[in-house]
Structures are given as C-alpha cells and as structure tokens.
Write a protein that holds these residues in place. Structure first.
Motif, PDB file in Angstrom:
ATOM      1  N   UNK A 263      33.244  33.307  43.411  1.00  0.00           N
ATOM      2  CA  UNK A 263      34.726  33.208  43.179  1.00  0.00           C
ATOM      3  C   UNK A 263      34.913  34.314  44.053  1.00  0.00           C
ATOM      4  N   UNK A 264      35.912  34.409  45.128  1.00  0.00           N
ATOM      5  CA  UNK A 264      36.582  35.409  45.907  1.00  0.00           C
ATOM      6  C   UNK A 264      37.923  35.873  45.512  1.00  0.00           C
ATOM      7  N   UNK A 265      38.348  37.147  45.748  1.00  0.00           N
ATOM      8  CA  UNK A 265      39.800  37.514  45.718  1.00  0.00           C
ATOM      9  C   UNK A 265      40.495  37.830  46.906  1.00  0.00           C
ATOM     10  N   UNK A 266      41.916  37.557  46.566  1.00  0.00           N
ATOM     11  CA  UNK A 266      42.528  37.610  48.037  1.00  0.00           C
ATOM     12  C   UNK A 266      42.406  38.939  48.858  1.00  0.00           C
ATOM     13  N   UNK A 267      42.194  39.973  48.111  1.00  0.00           N
ATOM     14  CA  UNK A 267      41.999  41.093  48.931  1.00  0.00           C
ATOM     15  C   UNK A 267      40.753  41.891  48.476  1.00  0.00           C
ATOM     16  N   UNK A 268      40.474  43.360  48.797  1.00  0.00           N
ATOM     17  CA  UNK A 268      39.325  43.737  48.892  1.00  0.00           C
ATOM     18  C   UNK A 268      39.061  44.394  47.605  1.00  0.00           C
ATOM     19  N   UNK A 269      40.136  44.483  46.753  1.00  0.00           N
ATOM     20  CA  UNK A 269      40.098  45.410  45.467  1.00  0.00           C
ATOM     21  C   UNK A 269      38.946  44.820  44.595  1.00  0.00           C
ATOM     22  N   UNK A 270      38.757  43.482  44.222  1.00  0.00           N
ATOM     23  CA  UNK A 270      37.923  43.122  43.290  1.00  0.00           C
ATOM     24  C   UNK A 270      36.789  42.530  44.034  1.00  0.00           C
ATOM     25  N   UNK A 271      35.424  42.831  43.717  1.00  0.00           N
ATOM     26  CA  UNK A 271      34.391  42.308  44.338  1.00  0.00           C
ATOM     27  C   UNK A 271      34.045  40.906  44.203  1.00  0.00           C
ATOM     28  N   UNK A 272      33.164  40.254  45.010  1.00  0.00           N
ATOM     29  CA  UNK A 272      32.843  39.042  44.735  1.00  0.00           C
ATOM     30  C   UNK A 272      32.065  38.992  43.566  1.00  0.00           C
TER      31      UNK A 272
END
Length: 851
Positions: free
Chosen positions: A294-303
């Motif tokens: 599960x990815x996130x829209x921006x870099x703030x939350x890791x994979x």
C-alpha cells in the motif's frame, strides 16, 4: 684420549642432542619423513644403513616438550576460533578474500575444517598412545583388546566391539584401569565429534547481526495514537481530511484509496488470492501468505505491507473450509515515519564511518540490506460476511455474522436504513449492529447491495460484521526498497476499538473527480474499489436456479470467491484507515504539507557512534507535552562468526575439552621430563610383536581370530629380555603372562645396580612340575610350528621328504642349555633364541638404548 673436535664452539654431543630434539619434534607433528631424508642424504648417504639401537625413554624436558608439539597447532587454531565466536566477528554479505566466489571460499573453509579435525584427532592419538605406552612400560600392562586402541579410538564402532567391552574387565589397579578407560572413551568421543564441531565453528554462516538502534519519540500519548474510540472532527487538527481532495494527503483515513483502487482494479474474483502472494521478500511473514503493498499519495508515509489471510485460503480445520475469518494487518503509520528517517541516517553513517572504527562496526558497510524492528502496534481488521441473500424490494431483513467469526453463524436483523429503490450500480452502507446481540467485539456492520437485475424485483445483498483492533506487534523493515510490515506478535495491549460515524465518513468519502474510479453517480471510495474489482460483474452469466444460488456456489481453485473478495476489500479499507490514525502527529504540520518536517527529530552529540552502538542517539523532548517513547533496532545479515546458537556452544565445548586434555598432557609430560616416542605407528607395533616371544598358552588358537571374551583380557607388558648368548640386557619385548610362577618371569625395577638372573635350580624344579602339562600341549604345538611336516605326512607323494623346520618338544625347549640334546643344533636362528632359557630382568631404563 682425544675428544672429537667442536664445531663453532658446540660439541658433537650437543649437536646430536639438538638433532634428536628436532627429530622428536618432526615425528610429533607427523613430518618424520623429513628427518629420515636428512639422515640418509646428509649423514649416512646410504639407503640401506643398519638399524641402530634406540633410547626408549628419554629424560629431557626439551624432548618432552617437542613430543607435545602436536598439540600446538590445533590448540592455537581452537583459541582463534573460540575468540572469533565468543567476541563475534562480522564478515559481510560475501566471504571476503582474494577469491571472490563464495562457493569456492566455502569449499576452502570446509578443507580447513577437515584439517583442524585431523589435527585434533592426531593430538588425541598422542595422548592415548602415551597412556597405553606408559601402562605397558611402567604399569600393570594393557589387555589384548586395548592394545590397538591408539589406532581404533577414532572409530565409533570400536566402543561397542568385543575388543573394548571384553578388555575393560582386565585385572589391574582400579585407578590405573579407570584412567586408561576414561582417557580412551573421552578421546574417542572428542574424535568423533571433532568433525561436526569444526564444521560449525570454522565455516561462517549467514546470520542476523545486531547493528545498532536508538529510542525515538512521538508527539502525543498512547491514547492519541491508539485510542479505544476513534473519532474525527472536521474542525479539529485535520480539516484537510474533510475536503474534496482528502485522498491526496498521506495522513488522512482515506489516504490509501488510490493504492487500493489500483490493486483491486488489476485483479478479479478468480485470481485475487493468488495475486496477493507474489512478493518474494514477504513470502512467509508471520506465517501468512496473503499480502500486498500500500502506497501513499506523498512521501510522508512510507511504503506499507498489508498482510493477512483469506477465509478459504488458510483453514484452521481442514474438514471445514469456512472455519477461518478473513483478516488483514497493517503497521501503524505514525510509528514507522521516524523509523524510515533513522534508516536513511543509518545507511549514511555506515558508508561514511572511518575504517579505524571498531572492526565490526567498520564492516557494516559490507552488507546490502538492513532489518529494522520496532515494538509498536498494528491496525487489524477481522471481517466475516454472510452468504449472498436474495432480498426483495419490500424487505428490510438482513443477516449479519455473529462472533466468533470462525463459527459462521448469522443472525437476522431489520435494517431501517436499507434503500429499497432500484439501482444499476453497487451500493455500500455502514450499519450499527446492536451490541446486546452481536457483542462489544463487533465494531460495526456493513451491507453491500449488488445491482438489480432487469425484470427482477429482488437483488443480492451481503451483510458483513467487522472487528477493528489495535495489537502489539514488532514492525519490521527490510531496507529502502521494501515495505514496512508487521511480523511476530509482541506482548502488550491488544483490544477492539470503536469508531464514530464521522470517522467512517472520513474513511469512505466521495470519490474525487480527479481520482480513479469516479463516476457520474458519485460513488464513495469503497464503492469505487468494489466496482473496480468486478465482484458484481457478470452475474447474469452465472449458472444455477437463481443468481443467489450461483453466487454462493461459485468457488475457485485458489480458495477465493465473491464473498471472500468482499471481505478482503472491506478489511483493507478498515486496516489502512486505522493505521493512519494520528500519523499527522509525526510531523510539524505548519506550512505546506509537502514540506512538513519531522517533529522533534533532533540528533544528539555523537549521533553516528551512538546509533551504531545501540545507545540513545536522539534528544529526548523536555516539554510538558505528552510524549510516547519507542525504540528501533537495526540488524544486518551476512557471514559472521557468532557463537550464540546451541550448536555453537556444543562445538565450543568440544574444543575446550580437547584443549584441557592437551594442556594437561603437556604439563604432565614436561613436569616429569621423561617421554617416549616409540610404538605409535603400525610399523613399529608390528616390529615389536615380531621380535617378541610368542604367547603360545594365552593366545593359543588365535592365529585366525579371537572369539573367547577371556582372551581379550590377557594383559601384555613391555619388558627387557636377556638371552644367554648375549652379554647385555638390551632387548625389549611384548610379553603376556603365561601363568607361570613369579620366579619364572622375574620382573623387578632396574633401580638395582646389577641384574639378577633366574636360578637354574629353580628352573629345574619348575620344569619337573610342568612337564606333564606341557606334554599335553605338545601335539598342538608341533602342529602349529611344523605345518609343513603335517602336510608331508598326509601327502603320499611327499612322505619321503623331511620337514623343513623340525622343532624340538616344548619340554626340551625349556630345559637348561647344558641338558639339551644335540637336536638343538638343528634349530633355525630365530627359533634358537626362544628355545633357550630367556631371562626377563625388569623394566626399561631411562636413557638406555635397546634393540
């Protein structure tokens, strides 16, 4: 008299002693051939010199120490291996050296392990030979069965052979016999286990290696990150999560929409189970096979990696495929955000650290992956859905599963909010199930309406019960290219949580027009995901009496079906939203979201060193606000020496036991200063027995083998023999006690100045008493010594021939020489010595040469 000249101030006697010590050293370490070649080429210059006499026992500490040199190499090697395994030594992901191929290096290390095994065995053999030799020369002797124990102790079968078990009952002083038997057994055990022990300690294995860690801090209390009641205030800390573009932020409940929609859009009901098990680095996480990233829209939350099980994919009861509920786990986002930054700093540190740093730390750069673990909590969602229900337009009664979900039991309830109007698309709705009927563990219910079929007054509805939970767990990260995932459970709180309607609405807002899955009927995010999965497609093509029967009867080879796919869809939405709760607290949320810095990530003085040593590397906040302290630990994999496994400890015990035996033997031999290097190979053993008096009585009929247990117990000794034709007592023999009176085998220590020969009168008296007994043995004796004569008497063609080696009767052989008949002159030279009266004078003297 003139003495031989000195060479460079050193006498020839001293040179001879030095060469003797050097030869003892070469013999001890198995390189005696060099001394033989030197003796032939330099000194004698002849390949056939006469065999000189040898000193059996030498009183010389240099000689004693040289004969213990066989212990040096294996002991030093063992010390190095013990130091490496006790202090731990990290090599790297590859075996370093001039040869870069790991397979070749492992092969060479296996050869080194075999050499160490042989060195240990040789060292133990020296001890066994020394004990056996000492008992033969000085002690009460050694039984026949143990004479070859110096050669046989390395074979495990020797210890259940009759040679060993029949011989250990021989008569001797208890302490001497116990010492001999214990040393043989201990040496045999160590020789057998030396091979596995060397393989364990010499060959490094790929192991996990602790590579640092630190504490880190979250801005808030545990209740602010993992509450028992989840709620959302649109006017509170996260107003952006109520906006139309809420799915474009990484810290909102619906932030995983784009990733989930993409995943389920690329699968279908027939392959979603198999497609969720294709990540090679996560194949056996927590023993669960179903997972996807599960990815996130921006870099703030890791994979992140969502892992779990599909109900029919992993049945707990093989006979009941419906006995497991569907569940998914996902790491808590707020906990892994600072860990990702620590991972980046760790990689930068190991690649920039000075080579002069402590050796293991400096070698961390030779790894290619790092494993980060943190004791935190994970979001979990357990979902169980009912079978497809055919609900008519005027009905509002639905079935929802009861706890425990594994039972598969359902209960009817009336759903007043059920929309009875016709629709051509999927409808998804949350529903609060009464806790007095479904229990407090059921967080919320949901029902999914399939599109109405044309011409039908009913549609398929599936009712689902959902349990949302927070569980203590170890969150793991395998490196920059891998997702954070939950691994094994961790002791700590684990509880069901309640969620508010406002949080559920934030979890499943309307699909943004700019996002995937948007439609004119303005579906919610979860409706768009269900539609993208195709779970409601092609219902008209299902075979069966009705669509409902066909839905419930449809199953695929990998265990999936339409109902379990709906369970996975709902579980993934709940787990992802739960994992992102409180994640905004990991940042300083002032300014643009794309530039939010980490909250309170302040590196302490000596950050790099502390991080690699596992000490606190971040400054702990001193403000009065609530702070949650967590810890991240780093581990790397690679070849290493690390004696932590049970097999390592057992192998080290074998090495230590050998070193104790070798050290004790060296101290004992050097302290006493006397040593012997005779009869520690088969050649010298054969020469000794060939030149010794035959034991006709105790070893009777043993030429073709030994079968009687008592034969193994007959004791042998090595003593000095003197023959009448010789003026010197300079012959050593291996003798057995034939059961004669003591004066017939007079043995005494050679501390007396002069040897005492046996009296002829005593011999004559003894002969008179034994003639009758010896006459009984005459036939067997003549048959043994004169086989040619016996053959001649049976062969008519050879009856006229005379025996080649006629032997006198035993009664004649033991008579004093003055009473012997003239037939003694016909004896062969070797037999004449035995036919004369042999005088056994006593023990071997120190420093004296013997033939």
């Amino acid at each position: 008299m003139f003495s031989r000249p000195r060479r460079n101030g050193v006498s020839h006697r001293q040179l001879k002693d030095d060469r003797s010590v050097f030869r003892s050293l070469l013999r001890a370490v198995g390189l005696e051939l060099l001394a033989v070649v030197f003796h032939v080429i330099v000194q004698l210059r002849s390949l056939y010199p006469p065999e000189p006499k040898k000193v059996v026992i030498k009183k010389s500490r240099p000689h004693a120490l040289a004969r213990c040199a066989v212990h040096i190499i294996p002991t030093l090697f063992s010390i190095v291996l013990l130091a490496l395994n006790l202090k731990h030594y990290y090599i790297g992901i590859h075996l370093t050296g001039e040869i870069t191929n790991d397979s070749t290096n492992r092969l060479l290390l296996q050869g080194a392990a075999k050499i160490q095994e042989l060195l240990i065995t040789s060292s133990l053999a020296t001890v066994v030979f020394d004990v056996i030799r000492s008992a033969l020369i000085h002690g009460d002797g050694i039984p026949l069965g143990l004479l070859g124990s110096g050669f046989a102790f390395t074979q495990l079968s020797f210890f259940w052979s009759p040679d060993f078990w029949c011989a250990v009952w021989y008569r001797s002083k208890i302490w001497r016999k116990t010492l001999v038997v214990l040393i043989v057994i201990a040496s045999g055990f160590l020789a057998v286990t030396a091979g596995p022990a060397c393989a364990v300690l010499v060959i490094p294995r790929i192991q996990s290696w602790s590579a640092g860690g630190t504490f880190f801090y979250l801005n808030g209390s545990e209740n602010q990150f993992w509450p028992k009641e989840l709620s959302y205030d649109p006017l509170g800390e996260q107003p952006y999560c109520a906006s139309e573009n809420a799915t474009s932020y990484s810290v909102c409940p619906s932030s995983g929409y784009n990733s989930l929609w993409s995943h389920f859009h690329n699968v279908n009901v027939s392959n979603f189970v198999q497609t969720g098990t294709k990540l090679p680095y996560a194949g056996n996480l927590s023993g669960l096979m179903y997972h996807f990233e599960v990815t996130s829209p921006t870099f703030q939350v890791p994979l992140q990696l969502t892992i779990g099980a599909v109900r029919n994919d992993l049945p707990r009861i093989p006979t009941d495929p419906d006995s497991v509920h569907t569940f998914l786990h996902q790491p808590h986002a707020a906990s892994i955000i600072p860990v990702r930054q620590l991972t980046i700093d760790w990689w930068n540190t190991v690649h920039n650290i000075s080579i002069a740093s402590p050796h293991n730390i400096a070698r961390y750069r030779y790894t290619d992956t790092v494993d980060i673990r943190s004791n935190t909590r994970q979001a979990a969602a357990n979902v169980r859905c009912s079978q497809a229900q055919n609900v008519s337009a005027n009905s509002r009664s639905l079935q929802f599963p009861l706890q425990p979900f594994a039972s598969g039991k359902c209960r009817d309830t009336t759903v007043p909010s059920l929309n009875t109007s016709r629709t051509d698309h999927i409808r998804y709705s949350w529903y609060r199930l009464p806790q007095d009927q479904w229990g407090p563990q059921v967080t919320v219910g949901a029902y999914i309406e399939m599109p109405w079929a044309i011409g039908h007054e009913s549609r398929i509805i599936i009712g689902c019960s959902i349990e949302a939970r927070y569980e203590s767990v170890i969150v793991q990260h395998a490196g920059p290219n891998y997702a954070f995932h939950s691994n094994a459970g961790h002791p700590g709180p684990s509880y069901s949580v309640d969620v508010s309607d406002s949080w559920l609405n934030a979890l499943t807002p309307k699909t943004p027009q700019s996002g995937p899955g948007y439609a004119s009927w303005e579906p919610s995010t979860i409706e768009s995901i269900i539609t993208a999965s195709g779970v409601g497609d092609s219902l008209s093509s299902l075979t069966g009496a009705t669509e409902t029967i066909a839905w419930n009867g449809e199953k695929f080879a990998d265990g999936g079906n339409r109902t379990t796919m709906l369970e996975i869809l709902i579980a993934s939405q709940i787990a992802d939203g739960l994992s992102r709760f409180g994640s905004h607290r990991a940042f300083n949320t002032t300014g643009s979201a794309s530039s939010w810095p980490l909250w309170n990530y302040e590196r302490a003085t000596g950050f790099e060193k502390k991080l690699l040593q596992g000490r606190p590397a971040l400054v702990k906040p001193t403000s009065s606000e609530d702070v949650t302290e967590l810890r991240a630990d780093f581990a790397i994999n690679g070849y290493s020496f690390k004696g932590t496994e049970q097999s390592d400890k057992l192998a080290m015990a074998v090495f230590v036991a050998h070193m104790i035996i070798a050290l004790a033997h060296t101290i004992w031999v050097v302290y006493h200063g006397t040593s012997s290097g005779c009869w520690d190979n088969l050649t010298e053993y054969f020469a000794l027995t060939q030149n010794s008096r035959p034991a006709y009585k105790v070893l009777q009929n043993t030429g073709a083998g030994v079968r009687v247990p008592a034969t193994y117990r007959h004791v042998a000794r090595i003593r000095v023999a003197k023959y009448p034709e010789s003026n010197k007592a300079d012959r050593v023999e291996l003798i057995f006690d034939e059961g004669r009176p003591k004066d017939d085998m007079e043995l005494r220590p050679l501390a007396d100045a002069e040897p005492r020969p046996i009296s002829h009168n005593a011999q004559e008296q003894h002969d008179d008493g034994h003639h009758a007994h010896l006459a009984e043995e005459e036939a067997a004796y003549q048959k043994t010594l004169n086989p040619i004569q016996e053959t001649s008497s049976l062969d008519p063609e050879n009856a006229s021939q005379k025996p080649l080696n006629p032997m006198p009767p035993l009664t004649e052989r033991i008579r004093p020489e003055k009473e012997r008949s003239s037939s003694s002159a016909s004896l062969l030279p070797n037999d004449k010595a035995y036919a004369t009266a042999t005088e056994y004078l006593g023990y071997i003297e120190v420093g004296k040469e013997y033939s």
